[in-house]
Every structure is written in structure tokens, then in C-alpha cells.
Motif scaffolding. Sequence first.
Motif, PDB file in Angstrom:
ATOM      1  N   ILE A 267      10.336  58.271  60.505  1.00 16.59           N
ATOM      2  CA  ILE A 267       9.760  56.926  60.403  1.00 16.59           C
ATOM      3  C   ILE A 267       9.584  56.300  61.786  1.00 16.59           C
ATOM      4  CG2 ILE A 267      10.144  54.598  59.496  1.00 16.59           C
ATOM      5  CD1 ILE A 267      11.804  55.894  57.281  1.00 16.59           C
ATOM      6  N   ARG A 268      10.494  56.625  62.677  1.00 17.57           N
ATOM      7  CA  ARG A 268      10.454  56.006  63.994  1.00 17.57           C
ATOM      8  C   ARG A 268       9.182  56.358  64.762  1.00 17.57           C
ATOM      9  NH1 ARG A 268      15.049  53.945  66.594  1.00 17.57           N
ATOM     10  NH2 ARG A 268      16.881  53.858  65.262  1.00 17.57           N
ATOM     11  N   THR A 269       8.503  57.453  64.386  1.00 21.02           N
ATOM     12  CA  THR A 269       7.329  57.877  65.140  1.00 21.02           C
ATOM     13  C   THR A 269       6.027  57.396  64.513  1.00 21.02           C
ATOM     14  OG1 THR A 269       7.147  59.912  63.892  1.00 21.02           O
ATOM     15  CG2 THR A 269       8.522  59.982  65.850  1.00 21.02           C
ATOM     16  N   LEU A 270       6.113  56.488  63.575  1.00 17.00           N
ATOM     17  CA  LEU A 270       4.894  56.063  62.871  1.00 17.00           C
ATOM     18  C   LEU A 270       3.855  55.442  63.795  1.00 17.00           C
ATOM     19  CD1 LEU A 270       6.322  54.492  59.627  1.00 17.00           C
ATOM     20  CD2 LEU A 270       4.747  56.387  59.789  1.00 17.00           C
ATOM     21  N   ALA A 271       2.595  55.704  63.469  1.00 20.47           N
ATOM     22  CA  ALA A 271       1.504  55.069  64.204  1.00 20.47           C
ATOM     23  C   ALA A 271       1.391  53.617  63.758  1.00 20.47           C
ATOM     24  CB  ALA A 271       0.211  55.813  63.921  1.00 20.47           C
ATOM     25  N   GLN A 272       0.567  52.870  64.424  1.00 19.70           N
ATOM     26  CA  GLN A 272       0.482  51.446  64.131  1.00 19.70           C
ATOM     27  C   GLN A 272      -0.775  51.107  63.344  1.00 19.70           C
ATOM     28  OE1 GLN A 272       0.697  49.304  67.736  1.00 19.70           O
ATOM     29  NE2 GLN A 272       2.901  49.569  67.917  1.00 19.70           N
ATOM     30  N   THR A 273      -0.598  50.338  62.327  1.00 17.41           N
ATOM     31  CA  THR A 273      -1.734  49.758  61.616  1.00 17.41           C
ATOM     32  C   THR A 273      -1.228  48.525  60.890  1.00 17.41           C
ATOM     33  OG1 THR A 273      -3.504  50.155  60.068  1.00 17.41           O
ATOM     34  CG2 THR A 273      -1.429  51.182  59.537  1.00 17.41           C
ATOM     35  N   PRO A 274      -1.996  47.453  60.891  1.00 20.13           N
ATOM     36  CA  PRO A 274      -1.457  46.212  60.355  1.00 20.13           C
ATOM     37  C   PRO A 274      -1.676  45.999  58.866  1.00 20.13           C
ATOM     38  CG  PRO A 274      -3.510  45.788  61.499  1.00 20.13           C
ATOM     39  CD  PRO A 274      -3.269  47.256  61.564  1.00 20.13           C
ATOM     40  N   ASN A 275      -2.456  46.792  58.201  1.00 21.83           N
ATOM     41  CA  ASN A 275      -2.784  46.457  56.821  1.00 21.83           C
ATOM     42  C   ASN A 275      -2.651  47.664  55.913  1.00 21.83           C
ATOM     43  OD1 ASN A 275      -3.735  45.504  54.465  1.00 21.83           O
ATOM     44  ND2 ASN A 275      -5.689  44.788  55.257  1.00 21.83           N
ATOM     45  N   LYS A 360      15.214  48.423  64.301  1.00 23.21           N
ATOM     46  CA  LYS A 360      14.243  48.755  65.356  1.00 23.21           C
ATOM     47  C   LYS A 360      14.901  48.892  66.724  1.00 23.21           C
ATOM     48  CE  LYS A 360      10.273  46.809  65.985  1.00 23.21           C
ATOM     49  NZ  LYS A 360       9.363  45.678  66.208  1.00 23.21           N
ATOM     50  N   LYS A 361      16.080  48.317  66.837  1.00 23.74           N
ATOM     51  CA  LYS A 361      16.750  48.301  68.142  1.00 23.74           C
ATOM     52  C   LYS A 361      17.145  49.724  68.545  1.00 23.74           C
ATOM     53  CE  LYS A 361      17.371  43.726  68.911  1.00 23.74           C
ATOM     54  NZ  LYS A 361      16.499  43.159  67.906  1.00 23.74           N
ATOM     55  N   PRO A 362      17.018  50.047  69.830  1.00 25.73           N
ATOM     56  CA  PRO A 362      17.394  51.397  70.265  1.00 25.73           C
ATOM     57  C   PRO A 362      18.915  51.537  70.376  1.00 25.73           C
ATOM     58  CG  PRO A 362      16.656  50.069  72.127  1.00 25.73           C
ATOM     59  CD  PRO A 362      16.506  49.207  70.912  1.00 25.73           C
ATOM     60  N   GLY A 363      19.346  52.771  70.500  1.00 21.82           N
ATOM     61  CA  GLY A 363      20.750  53.052  70.786  1.00 21.82           C
ATOM     62  C   GLY A 363      21.680  52.806  69.625  1.00 21.82           C
ATOM     63  N   MET A 427       7.314  46.673  60.214  1.00 18.74           N
ATOM     64  CA  MET A 427       7.460  46.105  61.560  1.00 18.74           C
ATOM     65  C   MET A 427       6.984  47.082  62.619  1.00 18.74           C
ATOM     66  SD  MET A 427      11.012  44.021  61.533  1.00 18.74           S
ATOM     67  CE  MET A 427      11.198  42.501  60.612  1.00 18.74           C
ATOM     68  N   ARG A 428       7.181  48.383  62.333  1.00 16.35           N
ATOM     69  CA  ARG A 428       6.693  49.393  63.284  1.00 16.35           C
ATOM     70  C   ARG A 428       5.181  49.350  63.386  1.00 16.35           C
ATOM     71  NH1 ARG A 428       9.716  52.124  66.803  1.00 16.35           N
ATOM     72  NH2 ARG A 428       8.301  53.889  66.609  1.00 16.35           N
ATOM     73  N   PHE A 429       4.554  48.920  62.277  1.00 14.26           N
ATOM     74  CA  PHE A 429       3.092  48.876  62.279  1.00 14.26           C
ATOM     75  C   PHE A 429       2.547  47.723  63.129  1.00 14.26           C
ATOM     76  CE2 PHE A 429       3.117  50.662  57.694  1.00 14.26           C
ATOM     77  CZ  PHE A 429       3.332  51.928  58.190  1.00 14.26           C
ATOM     78  N   LEU A 456       1.212  38.996  58.666  1.00  9.82           N
ATOM     79  CA  LEU A 456       1.455  40.333  59.208  1.00  9.82           C
ATOM     80  C   LEU A 456       2.550  41.066  58.422  1.00  9.82           C
ATOM     81  CD1 LEU A 456       1.275  39.696  63.061  1.00  9.82           C
ATOM     82  CD2 LEU A 456      -0.304  41.054  61.699  1.00  9.82           C
ATOM     83  N   LEU A 457       3.554  40.311  58.002  1.00  5.95           N
ATOM     84  CA  LEU A 457       4.650  40.931  57.246  1.00  5.95           C
ATOM     85  C   LEU A 457       4.349  41.029  55.752  1.00  5.95           C
ATOM     86  CD1 LEU A 457       7.869  39.332  58.814  1.00  5.95           C
ATOM     87  CD2 LEU A 457       7.250  41.741  58.833  1.00  5.95           C
ATOM     88  N   ALA A 458       3.316  40.281  55.315  1.00  2.00           N
ATOM     89  CA  ALA A 458       3.077  40.150  53.870  1.00  2.00           C
ATOM     90  C   ALA A 458       2.934  41.471  53.129  1.00  2.00           C
ATOM     91  CB  ALA A 458       1.872  39.265  53.619  1.00  2.00           C
ATOM     92  N   PRO A 459       2.168  42.449  53.631  1.00  4.95           N
ATOM     93  CA  PRO A 459       2.076  43.702  52.863  1.00  4.95           C
ATOM     94  C   PRO A 459       3.436  44.354  52.661  1.00  4.95           C
ATOM     95  CG  PRO A 459       0.381  43.603  54.547  1.00  4.95           C
ATOM     96  CD  PRO A 459       1.301  42.452  54.814  1.00  4.95           C
ATOM     97  N   GLY A 460       4.244  44.365  53.726  1.00  4.20           N
ATOM     98  CA  GLY A 460       5.590  44.945  53.601  1.00  4.20           C
ATOM     99  C   GLY A 460       6.451  44.164  52.632  1.00  4.20           C
ATOM    100  N   LEU A 461       6.343  42.842  52.699  1.00  6.54           N
ATOM    101  CA  LEU A 461       7.120  42.007  51.775  1.00  6.54           C
ATOM    102  C   LEU A 461       6.674  42.250  50.341  1.00  6.54           C
ATOM    103  CD1 LEU A 461       7.174  38.658  53.797  1.00  6.54           C
ATOM    104  CD2 LEU A 461       9.122  40.142  53.342  1.00  6.54           C
ATOM    105  N   LEU A 462       5.351  42.388  50.172  1.00  5.47           N
ATOM    106  CA  LEU A 462       4.813  42.622  48.829  1.00  5.47           C
ATOM    107  C   LEU A 462       5.317  43.953  48.267  1.00  5.47           C
ATOM    108  CD1 LEU A 462       2.834  41.821  46.544  1.00  5.47           C
ATOM    109  CD2 LEU A 462       1.090  43.084  47.781  1.00  5.47           C
ATOM    110  N   VAL A 463       5.223  44.987  49.103  1.00  5.59           N
ATOM    111  CA  VAL A 463       5.685  46.313  48.651  1.00  5.59           C
ATOM    112  C   VAL A 463       7.178  46.257  48.326  1.00  5.59           C
ATOM    113  CG1 VAL A 463       6.040  48.712  49.360  1.00  5.59           C
ATOM    114  CG2 VAL A 463       3.907  47.557  49.928  1.00  5.59           C
ATOM    115  N   SER A 464       7.941  45.624  49.212  1.00  2.42           N
ATOM    116  CA  SER A 464       9.393  45.522  48.979  1.00  2.42           C
ATOM    117  C   SER A 464       9.679  44.761  47.698  1.00  2.42           C
ATOM    118  CB  SER A 464      10.071  44.790  50.142  1.00  2.42           C
ATOM    119  OG  SER A 464       9.821  45.450  51.334  1.00  2.42           O
TER     120      SER A 464
END
Lengths: 547, 366
Positions: A267-275, A360-363, A427-429, A456-464
Motif C-alpha cells: 500500500i505504501r507504494t501506491l500511485a496518486q490519484t484524487p478520485n 503515514k509517518k515514517p519509521g 491520504m496516499r492518493f 479530497l477525503l470524501a471518497p475514502g470516507l464514503l468507502v469507509s
Amino acid sequence: MREMNRSQHFIRKYFSGISLSTVIHIAAIIIFFWLVFSPVIGLIAEAIRTSLSGSSDLISPFNLSGRRIGLLFSSISLATLVATAGILVGTLVATFLWRKFRSFAPVILLLLLALAGIPPYIHALTWLDVFAAIHAYFPLFPVSGWLPSAWVDLMALLPIAIFLCWVAFASVDVRLIEAARVFRPDMTVFYRIILPLAAPALGAAFGFLFLICCTDYSVPSLFGADIYALDIFARFSATGSATQAFLYAVPLLLVTIIVIFLSRSGIRTLAQTPNWLSDRWGNPPVFPWYYRLLQGIAAGIVILQILVLFSGLILSTSTLGTFFGSVFRSSDELVYTLLIAASVILVSLPLAIAVAGEMKKPGIRGSFAWCIALAPLAIPAPLIGIGMITFWNNPSLAAVYPGILMPVFAAVARFAPFAAIILYVQMRFIDPAFFEAAEIFSRSPWKKWSRVRLPLLAPGLLVSAGILATLSLAELGATLIVAPPGHTTMTIRIYNYIHYGASGEVAGLCLAITLLTLAAGICAIAALQWLYRRSGNMVFYCGSDGE
Amino acid sequence: MPDTIFYQITCFLENAKRMARTAEVVPFVIVVILIITLAIVFLPRSPATQMSREVIVYTSVDQVYSEPVFHEFENQTGIKVLPVYDVEATKTTGLVNRLIAEKNRPQADVFWSAEFGQTILLKNQNILSPYMTPSGSDIPRQYKDPEGYWTGFGGRARVFIINTDRLTTDQYPHSIYDMLDSEYTGNSMGIAYPMFGTTSTQAAALYSLLGTEKAKSFYTRLYERGVRVVDGNSVVRDLVASGQLSFGLTDTDDACGAIERGDHVAIVIPDQQDSDIGTLFIPDTVALIAGSPHPDEGKVFIDYVLSRPTEESLFLAGWLQIPSRNISVPAPCINNTAIKLMNVSYQDVYLGFEPARKDLIEIFIR
């Protein structure tokens, strides 16, 4: 005086820069940890207590006999088979929707997701009749065992599988796809560009399906297929010791955590797309005949599942009077169940946003957040319930246990981590530049939230929200253990009717759950449209993702 | 002033106020308000805060049968019943485990069980309180705990349910040992998982009656014959009714339900010859929880459930097929006048649970 200066220095150094938003963020993480980990803490406390009193055998659960290793292997095999088949069918159906029903794809996905609110056991009972009918004509057709069990598990998880595959493919940047389509055929683009880029998210979807399948014994036990989760429950039933059952669950817990950690690295390597709900292709893709054939088969499986489920339910319900009668008689349970689902969403989402930010935080900080999110996922539902009682049932928390919020907390403990993982992916998107720009240019915090962050967060919130609602509606094992006296959920009532043999009532209530999930989904889509209205960007717009 | 702790606190509060004006707290505040509103609306109905007369009953009796009893009790006494139901899908062990987990701070007043094994388990875990109910004075002694920790009354028996389209009358099985007979193929017979529910109680009874070796041998041979092991007694009933199985072992309430639905099934009570072991009778049991929040109301409820009219109403509703007392109403689906019951005490059956479950988990879950 010197001591006083030291303390002032300490406070200035560590606390003067703390803002309210930081306090809220930390509070949200603590509450998430508290709710999600409370059953685990309860079970561990019980284990320590029993080990100190010497009243429980704490060694034998770690003695992995050949039989238990075999069961573990069976569980892993079944879950792998179901998750793999789910990803395959989901991939084919998602690409089929791009090809054939591009404008209606989100609506179709929503319709499918509504089926996920029906308890898996109902899917199993419906398919049992179909298998029996086939067996009558083809005696060699198996009606029990691994294959029927895997098939029914797949059918029950199919809506979620398709939905997750769609989301996985939507995670690929559409500009990469369009650029590749200029030079190569669509099929090559699919194999060489889309699949590799979507692979991490597909891996996450695999982990999700694997986890659900691994911890649920209800469907396999109906078909006489024994898995490790049933062994855990049998030990629990035989000994009445949550500690022993928890320790028996440790090997399964380790397996599922490993699977999700592997998914997590993807998951950490996902490409970015907003929708997530946008279309992936400018023009309909052209696939070769063999792939179209496979798509047709996959679509046929989905249609078959819908037909089997609804024909079974409608035939059992038989009349509108039966349907309305069963719903009317269960109105209290219906209201309570809907309130639980709504509360689970309301409690889980804000907490999940905070934890997703931490993930999302590293380490070590990010890894710690992942541990918080993943650790409780593999614990069987009844143990979650027992752990919650051990944790919450004390005089200082008398207002909470056995209050009406306990089923909400139980569902949050079981499913909020899923929301955190989905929001992490979302958020990665999102390009952080959007948030930074909003910080600088927004005229008010309300506009910053309503016009930038929320859309921006709405699709993720909707899916969740969709996943949380469907999982909460079908939850039984933990809810039964912590349900407050005088309150029952729809699922408990459905299972009561199953035992009684009132198939009409069962079917009526299942139809009601499906229709309600559908209505909630339509409201959510409408809300999303409303959020996007100012940007002139319709959710189902089939264009670039420049928004 | 700038060096004092008050200055630091003032700075922090100012900072907080500024953030509250500018920050991302709006959705969080909305959510918190919604949750608090929901809690305020519904918490007053919670038993923890309600002071009216009520009794909390944990029951594994099916909701469709127990709910009318609760309503009638409420009408007669004015005491509100707050029930928690168990379901077969959790092998009806959910509430027992809940009672064990709640031991240090009991929430239930009464446990009304559809069988006796779990109730004896609770007694041995010191979760029950003794109560000799006056309304159970005419219930035979064998249905009562000698120390008064629980009282049993009418119940169910283990029976064969037979698909009449698949088997003719002369092919009907008459003993549980017929399940080992080669006349019947393994996959034409069904039982529920014998580690759970009343199937487990029957196994414990056999362990107690026959001894560990013979009972283990019986179940091992049953497994080796490939008998269909399914998720519960109601599933056995449904598979037989739909013709997927020729016959199976289930409880009288499940079998009678299928007959009432008009399914093509018959009921045979196994092992009824003089030389046979008889069938297991499983009474309902009622018990008061030690340290319960409403002990007086709990006793009133126990008196009500154990009264003759309640047993008659449960008998007529179809939950009980074998009454503990003489009831003038004829049984709706089986002739219960001369049933040979297994000659084993409930305490002995209880002692059979542990070895039976230990063996059966190893035999049947693999």
C-alpha cells in the motif's frame, strides 16, 4: 527557585508549542487505541490473572499438534483460495464495468455493496438449496466440504471484492494509462501498466478478504469444512476460558498479521490519484475475445449470485404482507441496528482519520500505528466480546457497561482498523500540496474543510462508511456477548428466526437490510455529488483527474 | 510574569482559542455533539440508569417462544423484563461465557436455559445463587438441583427426523446404533457438531452411560462412516426436510417445527425397546444469578416461569414436547405418554462433558 526554573523550562520546551489541533489529534489516537485495543487488554489481563492463580493451562495452546497444524493449513488454503478468486472475479468485473457500463459503474458497485450487509450465513443457506437441486440431477456434485464452502464464501464476499478491486484500479494515475494507450493496445496497457500499478492495492484487497475469510467459521461449518477458527471456538465453548481461546488464536493471529503486513508494504507504494470513483479510460477499452469471454463469465457469476440470493429471499418472503409484517414486528431491532451502524461510522471515521495520518509517518511511529490498527483484526468475534466485558465491566464504568453503546464499541473495535487502512490509502492518493495551498489561501477554516479537505477525503470516507455500515449490520459474535439487556439487533433476530425455521421472516428482514443499505449508499453518493458541486466536477465524470 | 507557569498556561489557552477559531475541529465537534445527543436520547432507557422494577433475563430459549412469556409476565406483575437472547449460530454458549466473564460484577438476574449442562457449569463456577421456588414444589425431584441452585421443568428429547420421501417405514432407524449400520450410507445421515448444544449434551450422556471407551468408539466410527456433520440441529432438520439427508438426529422442537410446516418428515424416538438405552430428555432450567442487581424481581420471575400455566403455555406453543408435570393437553406432534428416557442423572451427564468434548474436538474437527 532553581527547581521552579527547571519546571518552567520543561513546560516551555515541551508544551508551549502544542496547538489544540495537536491535542485533538493525540486524543483521537488515544481514544482509537482505547476502543480498538480494549478487548485485547481485557484478554491479556484475564490471561495474567488466570496464570497467577494457576487456574488455567497456558502451555497446551502453544503445543501445535499435527491436527492443529492441519487446521491452520486448511484455514490458510481456504482463505487464500477465496481471496484469490475474489480478486480475479473482481478484476474481471471491474474491467467489464469500464467496458460496458462506464456511466453507471458506481451505481452498480453500490448495488453490489448493499448485498454485503446480508449475513454470510444467509448466503450459505440460499446456496445450500441450489447445491441440493444440482446434486439431485448430478449425484457427483458435492454438497458439502471444501469446494461448496469456498464457493459460498466467495459469493458472500464478492460484493466487497469487486468494490475493492474497483478502488484498486482507480488508484492508478489515469494520465499514465492514457499516455500508454497512445502507443500500445489496451490489453497490453492493462497487463503492463494498470495491473502492476494496481498490484499493491490489489494486495491490500487480498489481505482484507483473506482476513475476513480466515476468522469466520460460520460458512465452512455449515458445509462440514473444519477450519482453525472453529477449533478456537470449540475450545472456548468446551472450557469457557477466554484466556485459553485467546492463546489458541495466537497462531491464526500471527498468520493474518503477516498477510496484512505484506499488504501494507504494498500500500505504501501506491500511485496518486484524487478520485476513486472517476473513470479510468478516456474511450471504452478494447479487449481481445478471450478476455471478453472471461469478463462475461465473471459478470455471469455476479448475476447468478444476485439471482440466487434474491430469488431465494423473494420466494421465501412470498408476499408483500409477509415482508411488511416481518419488518414491522422487528421495528425496534431495526432502529437499534441502524443507530449502531450510524454510531459506528460517526465514532470510527474521525478516529480513523487521525490514525491514518499516523500510519503515514515514517519509521517507528508509523509502524507503531500499523501495529495498533492490525493487532486486533484476527481475534475471533466472541473473544472480542469477552475481552470487552473484562475491560469495561467495572463499577467506575457502570454508565458504559452494559449500556447501549457497547455494541457500538464492539463494532468499532472490530472494524475501525479497516476504516483507518482505507483512509490511509486515500491520504496516499492526495497531493499534500492541496492541503498546504488550502492552509495559505483559504479565507476561513470552514471553507478550508468544506471546499478542500472534505472533498479530497470524501471518497475514502464514503468507502469507509460503506464498509463499516455493511460489516456492522452483519456483526453477530461480539454484539451477542455485549448487547445490553432489552435491546436486540436485526442480525440476532434473523438468527433466532433461522433456528425457528421461519424462512419468510428471515427473507423479509434480509430484504429490508439490503434496501436500507442501498438507501444509505444512495444518500452517501448524493452527499458526495453535493460536495463536488462547486468544483464543477461530477463524481461520475469520465475525464482527467486534474481536479 | 513571562517566567511563571501561569504565563505558559495563558499562552497555551490563547493558542487553543486561536486554533479553535481556525482549526479543523469543526467536523470533530459535530461528531462529538451527535454522539452525545444519541447517548442522551438513549441512555435513560439503559438498565444501569433506570430505577423502575425490572428483571434482566439471559435466555437461550428461542425468542419466538420466550418473548410471549416475558410479555405475559410484564402484564401480570408490572415488572419489566430486559432479555438478552442467545442464538444457535454461536452454539448457544454465548450467554454462558458472558455470565462467566461478568462474574465479578453480575448484570443478569436470571438464567433461563434451554438445557441443563451449561447451568450446572455455572453452578460449579459459583455464579448461581440457591433459590427454592414454591411454584416448583410439584416438579419431580430428579429435575431439581438438590441444593436449589437450579430447577428444571418440561423440555425436549433427542429424536430422529426422517425424510418420508427417501425412506419407507420399514427402513426407519430405531436406535442411534443404526447410524453405524451399513444399511445407511454415511452421507445420508446428519448430526450437528457434537461439541456444541444439545448434541454435545447427548454425547456427554453417552460418555457417562457407556463409559469413555465405548462412547469414543461410537463417535469415531460415526465419523469414519462419513456422517454429515453440520452447524446445528435446525440445519439437520432443514437438510432432512429438503431431502438432502435421509435422516438425522435433532431435538423434538426442531422436528415438530418441520411437521408443523408440512414438510415430508416423520419423527422416531430412538432406543425405545426394553433392552435399549432410551433417549435423552433435556429439560429447561432456570436459575438465580448470585449478586444479581434485582434478586427479588428475579425470584418473582423464576416463580412465574416454573408455574404450571407457564409450562402449559410453552407446551402449547411448541417449545416443550415433554412436560415435567401432568398436563391435560395432548402433545401436538409426538406421543409423549410412554417415552423411555435415558437412565442417567444430570450431574453424571455434566461430568461426561469434559472427556466427551476433549475427544470429540479431536475426532470431528480435523
